[in-house]
Design an enzyme around this catalytic site. Structure first.
Site, mmCIF file in Angstrom:
data_model
loop_
_atom_site.group_PDB
_atom_site.id
_atom_site.type_symbol
_atom_site.label_atom_id
_atom_site.label_comp_id
_atom_site.label_asym_id
_atom_site.label_seq_id
_atom_site.Cartn_x
_atom_site.Cartn_y
_atom_site.Cartn_z
ATOM 1 N N ASP A 256 -10.136 -5.715 -3.127
ATOM 2 C CA ASP A 256 -9.544 -4.659 -2.300
ATOM 3 C C ASP A 256 -10.418 -3.409 -2.431
ATOM 4 O O ASP A 256 -10.600 -2.892 -3.530
ATOM 5 C CB ASP A 256 -8.121 -4.387 -2.814
ATOM 6 C CG ASP A 256 -7.337 -3.395 -1.982
ATOM 7 O OD1 ASP A 256 -7.955 -2.485 -1.389
ATOM 8 O OD2 ASP A 256 -6.104 -3.523 -1.943
ATOM 9 N N SER B 97 0.829 -1.202 0.000
ATOM 10 C CA SER B 97 0.000 0.000 0.000
ATOM 11 C C SER B 97 0.870 1.261 0.000
ATOM 12 O O SER B 97 1.628 1.481 -0.942
ATOM 13 C CB SER B 97 -0.962 -0.046 1.198
ATOM 14 O OG SER B 97 -1.985 0.902 1.062
ATOM 15 N N HIS C 295 -7.310 -6.110 1.007
ATOM 16 C CA HIS C 295 -6.125 -5.271 1.227
ATOM 17 C C HIS C 295 -5.310 -5.717 2.449
ATOM 18 O O HIS C 295 -4.352 -5.055 2.823
ATOM 19 C CB HIS C 295 -6.593 -3.813 1.428
ATOM 20 C CG HIS C 295 -5.524 -2.772 1.249
ATOM 21 N ND1 HIS C 295 -4.935 -2.491 0.032
ATOM 22 C CD2 HIS C 295 -4.933 -1.920 2.140
ATOM 23 C CE1 HIS C 295 -4.051 -1.516 0.172
ATOM 24 N NE2 HIS C 295 -4.015 -1.159 1.446
#
Length: 284
Positions: free
Chosen positions: A229, A152, A262
């Site tokens: 996600d 991320s 995620h």
């Protein structure tokens, strides 16, 4: 102010050791923690290549060590894992903890230029201070053989740091990276506050903008992205990075993984592929 790292915890895992260290960072102006996973060693003179992991928003140096399961593959491949924190801590700058996507736990791996956030220099910490600290204090590490990956915000960090320092890293990979931050809400918020209004300054920390300046990358970039996600469409934008790579013939393996989100469950599922990707580059 102890600049030399002090060991604060140790736990054995897959024949190697997770060790946590504390030190004072002159770059950031505060005390910082980081983790190293040392694989089992066959001889005292053996030196391990290093693989830096950069974590995402809200994380510390502990999340990856506790949740990823990366140590199993790192142990078998003989790669040391280096896991820094995600921002300066304890500086008590006004507003540093007002939101989860900016300030503490959200350093974005850049060098802030705005006076209020002058201590937010995670780029220099990761690229300069930490490798020097490792080289000077851990003779079992071969810091000249290094690769980098992350998740991320940390995937953004890994990609941008790699693209700006091809001489320092053998390979790069990312899980669900913020691949085009100049065009997403997380990036707009962070860059405006840390870097000011000049968009040209933002592009220096955007992997999609940076890769378009390269046609000299031969090592394949590996990215895994979960299709379920919730940040995929609005924040992460890996397709923008893919388009930019195609234009300059940079080899990219972008794997869209059906059903994955995620989280660290996603990371743990594919972490072995990433460790092997880097071990191959580091041991060439």
């Amino acid at each position: 102010m102890e600049i030399k790292p002090t060991e604060i915890s140790i736990s054995k895992m897959f024949g190697g050791y997770n060790k946590r260290y504390k030190h004072y960072s002159p770059t950031l102006g505060c005390s910082m923690n980081f983790h190293i996973f040392f694989p089992p060693s066959s001889s005292p003179s053996h030196k391990f290549p290093v693989l830096y992991w950069l974590s995402g928003l809200t994380c510390t140096d502990e999340n990856f060590i506790a949740k990823s399961g990366a140590q199993r593959a790192a142990s078998s491949e003989g790669v040391a894992l280096i896991v820094p924190d995600t921002s300066p801590r304890g500086l008590n700058v006004e507003g540093e903890s007002d939101s989860w996507d900016f300030g503490v736990g959200a350093g974005f791996y850049l060098n802030a230029t705005q006076e209020k956030w002058k201590n937010w220099k995670m780029y220099d910490y990761v690229v300069k201070e930490l490798p020097t600290l490792l080289h000077e204090n851990f003779p079992e590490l071969d810091t000249s053989r290094a690769s980098i990956f992350g998740h991320s915000m940390g995937g953004h960090g890994a990609l941008t740091i790699y693209l700006k320092n091809l001489d320092k890293y053998k390979s790069v990979s990312a899980f669900a990276p913020i691949a085009n931050p100049v065009n997403c809400p997380w990036g707009l918020k962070a860059f405006t506050n840390y870097l000011g209004e000049n968009k040209a300054d933002w592009e220096e920390y955007d992997a999609t903008c940076l890769v378009s300046k390269h046609n000299d990358i031969s090592a394949t970039i590996l990215i895994d992205q979960g299709e379920d996600d919730k940040f995929f469409k609005d924040q992460l934008l890996p397709q923008k990075f893919e388009e930019a790579c195609k234009k300059v013939n940079v080899p990219l393996l972008l794997r869209l993984q059906p059903g994955y989100d995620h989280s660290y469950f996603f990371i743990a599922t594919f972490i072995d592929d990433h460790i092997r990707h880097h071990a191959q580059a580091l041991n060439l």
